[in-house]
Design an enzyme around this catalytic site. Structure first.
Site, PDB file in Angstrom:
ATOM      1  N   TYR A  96       0.878  -1.187   0.000  1.00  8.89           N
ATOM      2  CA  TYR A  96       0.000   0.000   0.000  1.00  8.89           C
ATOM      3  C   TYR A  96       0.906   1.225   0.000  1.00  8.89           C
ATOM      4  O   TYR A  96       1.400   1.649   1.043  1.00  8.89           O
ATOM      5  CB  TYR A  96      -0.930  -0.017   1.212  1.00  8.89           C
ATOM      6  CG  TYR A  96      -1.743   1.248   1.389  1.00  8.89           C
ATOM      7  CD1 TYR A  96      -2.424   1.819   0.318  1.00  8.89           C
ATOM      8  CD2 TYR A  96      -1.848   1.868   2.629  1.00  8.89           C
ATOM      9  CE1 TYR A  96      -3.173   2.977   0.472  1.00  8.89           C
ATOM     10  CE2 TYR A  96      -2.598   3.013   2.806  1.00  8.89           C
ATOM     11  CZ  TYR A  96      -3.255   3.567   1.723  1.00  8.89           C
ATOM     12  OH  TYR A  96      -3.992   4.710   1.881  1.00  8.89           O
ATOM     13  N   ASP A 152      -2.218  -1.289  -3.947  1.00  7.84           N
ATOM     14  CA  ASP A 152      -2.527   0.096  -4.284  1.00  7.84           C
ATOM     15  C   ASP A 152      -1.207   0.858  -4.398  1.00  7.84           C
ATOM     16  O   ASP A 152      -0.563   1.160  -3.389  1.00  7.84           O
ATOM     17  CB  ASP A 152      -3.423   0.697  -3.202  1.00  7.84           C
ATOM     18  CG  ASP A 152      -3.808   2.137  -3.499  1.00  7.84           C
ATOM     19  OD1 ASP A 152      -3.405   2.661  -4.555  1.00  7.84           O
ATOM     20  OD2 ASP A 152      -4.508   2.746  -2.667  1.00  7.84           O
ATOM     21  N   ASN A 211      -1.023   3.902  -5.711  1.00 13.22           N
ATOM     22  CA  ASN A 211      -1.364   5.316  -5.557  1.00 13.22           C
ATOM     23  C   ASN A 211      -0.806   6.191  -6.686  1.00 13.22           C
ATOM     24  O   ASN A 211      -0.478   7.360  -6.468  1.00 13.22           O
ATOM     25  CB  ASN A 211      -0.881   5.841  -4.201  1.00 13.22           C
ATOM     26  CG  ASN A 211      -2.044   6.082  -3.245  1.00 13.22           C
ATOM     27  OD1 ASN A 211      -3.089   6.582  -3.660  1.00 13.22           O
ATOM     28  ND2 ASN A 211      -1.877   5.703  -1.994  1.00 13.22           N
ATOM     29  N   HIS A 219     -12.371   1.743  -3.569  1.00 16.34           N
ATOM     30  CA  HIS A 219     -11.620   0.990  -4.573  1.00 16.34           C
ATOM     31  C   HIS A 219     -12.396  -0.269  -4.928  1.00 16.34           C
ATOM     32  O   HIS A 219     -13.267  -0.725  -4.181  1.00 16.34           O
ATOM     33  CB  HIS A 219     -10.242   0.589  -4.049  1.00 16.34           C
ATOM     34  CG  HIS A 219      -9.304   1.729  -3.837  1.00 16.34           C
ATOM     35  ND1 HIS A 219      -8.161   1.916  -4.575  1.00 16.34           N
ATOM     36  CD2 HIS A 219      -9.330   2.762  -2.952  1.00 16.34           C
ATOM     37  CE1 HIS A 219      -7.523   3.000  -4.171  1.00 16.34           C
ATOM     38  NE2 HIS A 219      -8.212   3.523  -3.176  1.00 16.34           N
ATOM     39  N   CYS A 273     -29.076  24.951  -9.563  1.00 25.10           N
ATOM     40  CA  CYS A 273     -27.843  25.007 -10.336  1.00 25.10           C
ATOM     41  C   CYS A 273     -28.135  25.549 -11.732  1.00 25.10           C
ATOM     42  O   CYS A 273     -29.261  25.441 -12.246  1.00 25.10           O
ATOM     43  CB  CYS A 273     -27.201  23.622 -10.421  1.00 25.10           C
ATOM     44  SG  CYS A 273     -28.145  22.404 -11.354  1.00 25.10           S
ATOM     45  N   HIS A 325     -28.726  22.432 -14.716  1.00 25.68           N
ATOM     46  CA  HIS A 325     -29.891  21.544 -14.742  1.00 25.68           C
ATOM     47  C   HIS A 325     -31.118  22.156 -14.081  1.00 25.68           C
ATOM     48  O   HIS A 325     -32.192  21.542 -14.123  1.00 25.68           O
ATOM     49  CB  HIS A 325     -29.549  20.224 -14.025  1.00 25.68           C
ATOM     50  CG  HIS A 325     -28.284  19.582 -14.476  1.00 25.68           C
ATOM     51  ND1 HIS A 325     -27.087  19.739 -13.804  1.00 25.68           N
ATOM     52  CD2 HIS A 325     -28.017  18.800 -15.545  1.00 25.68           C
ATOM     53  CE1 HIS A 325     -26.135  19.063 -14.427  1.00 25.68           C
ATOM     54  NE2 HIS A 325     -26.669  18.497 -15.493  1.00 25.68           N
ATOM     55  N   CYS A 375     -23.652  21.796  -7.680  1.00 20.33           N
ATOM     56  CA  CYS A 375     -24.601  20.882  -8.312  1.00 20.33           C
ATOM     57  C   CYS A 375     -24.630  19.564  -7.560  1.00 20.33           C
ATOM     58  O   CYS A 375     -23.592  19.034  -7.141  1.00 20.33           O
ATOM     59  CB  CYS A 375     -24.221  20.668  -9.775  1.00 20.33           C
ATOM     60  SG  CYS A 375     -25.325  19.539 -10.667  1.00 20.33           S
ATOM     61  N   CYS A 417     -22.702  19.854 -13.222  1.00 16.69           N
ATOM     62  CA  CYS A 417     -22.347  21.094 -13.929  1.00 16.69           C
ATOM     63  C   CYS A 417     -21.370  21.900 -13.064  1.00 16.69           C
ATOM     64  O   CYS A 417     -21.061  21.534 -11.937  1.00 16.69           O
ATOM     65  CB  CYS A 417     -23.593  21.910 -14.251  1.00 16.69           C
ATOM     66  SG  CYS A 417     -24.508  22.499 -12.801  1.00 16.69           S
TER      67      CYS A 417
END
Length: 514
Positions: free
Chosen positions: A156, A197, A199, A304, A465, A468, A491, A505
């Site tokens: 990790y 992982d 990263n 993940h 927003c 939308h 949004c 958005c």
């Protein structure tokens, strides 16, 4: 076939919340067992377990049919940590915690550390103190019947926080230590698989927004991966690194193959993420034995998703688990000292014990005299009380000899009782008076309600927003700086590609302070 799976679970107890079970007494063990069975692998590497040894419980560590190995963070609780679960049919011959060898016990270790002259002892101790690497060494048998050694590095890698430049240095030094250890194992004749992982999203195809990222190719982590990996996977190319990215070897042009998404922005809904999890194998092993490399995005429970690979080899299990196995920990092996071990039983002298339990003859005579004196005192006091004429308690419960006498009061007859009649005028007046009182009470209630509404306005409606025309969500700035703690609107839709109209958005509005 040998099936390997790696998964950053973002806390080993997090995926357990979504697993249903029937027996509460063994819920954790059943849930963990079901997760391992669902992943259906011979060796399962977990990252970011976020447990230390003092909080690790037996149901999480001891799973029937598996032997497990943990590496813990030494500095912080609930941080980092890796674990490897091996089926009993894939029991390793050796296991070791860390990359530097400072955490080794010289008994059942993997060995082969390489040249570490570039590192100081303090630096090596710091790199291994966060519980980021765990090695297990296995014996495998190829389809030709040859027995070989395979070392699995469950890793990790650190995350480089842009606001903490020292963490980037830490990350690159960890990469360097990992590569030295892996190449030393290869030089010793062992096959090596690095899985976990890392990263870092290696190529632009591995990141959702690589086009808009400044100096994407110049990232130090990507340059390190360029040197570690072969340039064109299984094909011959200009650069021949010692390892191959197994997924890109089998799926070189697969787009949207991401393994990590932001949970805050809901990016997983539109697959707006990056590929940070890998199964890297040495060139000979990948070309000769790898049959497939895959992602499991349908498996939920973390930010993940699991990744894995299938090898055309069989595992040769060891006869006994290495000493690092959790089944040998004192708290799980039944050898932990208990508090009763520290309590000493005192043996009393028989003579003293008899004298303490049986009083002497003189004491018994004295006790009989006291009892006789108490009885005589009680009898004299009872006679004295009775001679004074005090009533007995039973005298208050004697039955009455006389019947209740009939009252001499003259009650009026039913015929003389008359109900007063109410006129229609009185009835109408009562109705009107009741309606007036109800109207006054209603008006008074409305006045009080309007007063409190004017005083306590309540939350203002969410703005819409711009993209939308839908209600926004309020967020809080958590990044250190002048705006730390301020609220803003954005949004509410999940994050996604800018070309997707169903994604979030760019609306942004600061919230006015109340």
């Amino acid at each position: 076939m040998l099936r390997l799976v790696s998964w950053n679970i973002n806390g080993i107890r997090s995926p357990l919340q979504g697993v249903k079970y029937e027996e509460p007494s063994s819920c954790s063990a059943m849930a963990m067992g079901r997760i391992l069975d669902k992943l259906d692998a011979d060796i399962i590497c977990l990252q970011e377990t976020k447990v230390t040894r003092d909080v690790l419980t037996e149901p999480l560590a001891i799973i029937e049919g598996y032997n497990s190995y943990f590496s813990f963070s030494r500095n912080r609780s609930g941080y980092s940590g890796v674990a490897t679960f091996c089926k009993d049919s894939a029991t390793p011959v050796a296991a070791e915690e860390g990359l530097s060898g400072l955490l080794s016990t010289q008994n059942g270790d993997v060995g082969c550390y390489g040249n570490l002259d570039d590192f100081t002892q303090e630096e090596l101790r710091a790199l291994d103190s966060e519980g980021r690497a765990l090695l297990t060494q296995h014996k495998i048998c190829t389809w030709e019947g040859k027995e070989k050694t395979l070392t699995l590095i469950n890793v990790y890698c650190p995350h480089a926080d842009p606001g903490k430049p020292e963490r980037l240095t830490f990350k690159m030094r960890f990469y360097r230590l990992l590569q030295i250890r892996a190449e030393a194992l290869l030089a010793a004749g062992s096959h090596v698989i690095i899985m976990g992982d890392l990263n870092t999203a290696h190529r632009p195809i591995d990141h959702w927004d690589a086009v808009n990222m400044e100096c994407f190719e110049e990232d130090p982590g990507r340059k390190w991966m360029d040197g570690l990996l072969s340039n064109l996977g299984c094909e011959s190319g200009s650069h021949m690194g010692p390892f191959i990215d197994s997924y890109r070897c089998f799926h070189p042009k697969q787009k949207g193959a991401f393994t990590c998404w932001s949970t805050v922005s809901g990016a997983r809904h539109l697959n707006y993420g990056s590929r940070l999890d890998y199964v890297l194998g040495d060139r000979t092993l990948v070309i000769d034995t790898f049959q497939d490399s895959f992602l499991l995005p349908e498996v939920m429970g973390s930010d993940h998703c699991p990744v894995g690979a299938v090898l055309s080899v069989s595992s040769v299990p060891a006869k006994q688990c290495p000493p690092l196995c959790t089944c040998f920990l004192p708290e799980f092996a039944g050898t932990q000292l208990k508090i009763l071990r520290f309590l000493v039983h005192l043996k009393q002298d028989p003579v003293f014990k008899q004298s303490a339990l049986q009083p002497s003859n003189q004491t018994q005579v004295y006790m009989r005299q006291n009892k006789a004196r108490v009885r005589s005192t009680r009898s004299r006091s009872s006679k004295t009380v009775s001679s004074r004429g005090q009533k007995n308690l039973m005298s208050y419960f004697q039955p009455s000899s006389s019947r209740p006498q009939t009252s001499n009061l003259d009650l009026p007859s039913l015929g003389t009782l008359k109900t007063p009649k109410t006129s229609e005028e009185d009835m109408m007046a009562n109705v009107v008076e009741g309606q007036a009182k109800a109207s006054e009470a209603k008006d008074e209630k409305e006045i009080r309600t309007s007063f409190w509404k004017s005083l306590l306005g309540g939350p203002s409606p969410m703005p819409l927003c711009g993209g939308h025309r839908e209600p926004c969500v309020m967020r809080t700035v958590k990044k250190p700086g002048p705006n730390l703690g301020r609220h803003f609107y954005m949004c509410a839709r999940p994050q996604g590609p800018p070309t997707d109209p169903s994604s979030r958005c760019n609306f942004f509005l600061w919230s006015r302070p109340s």
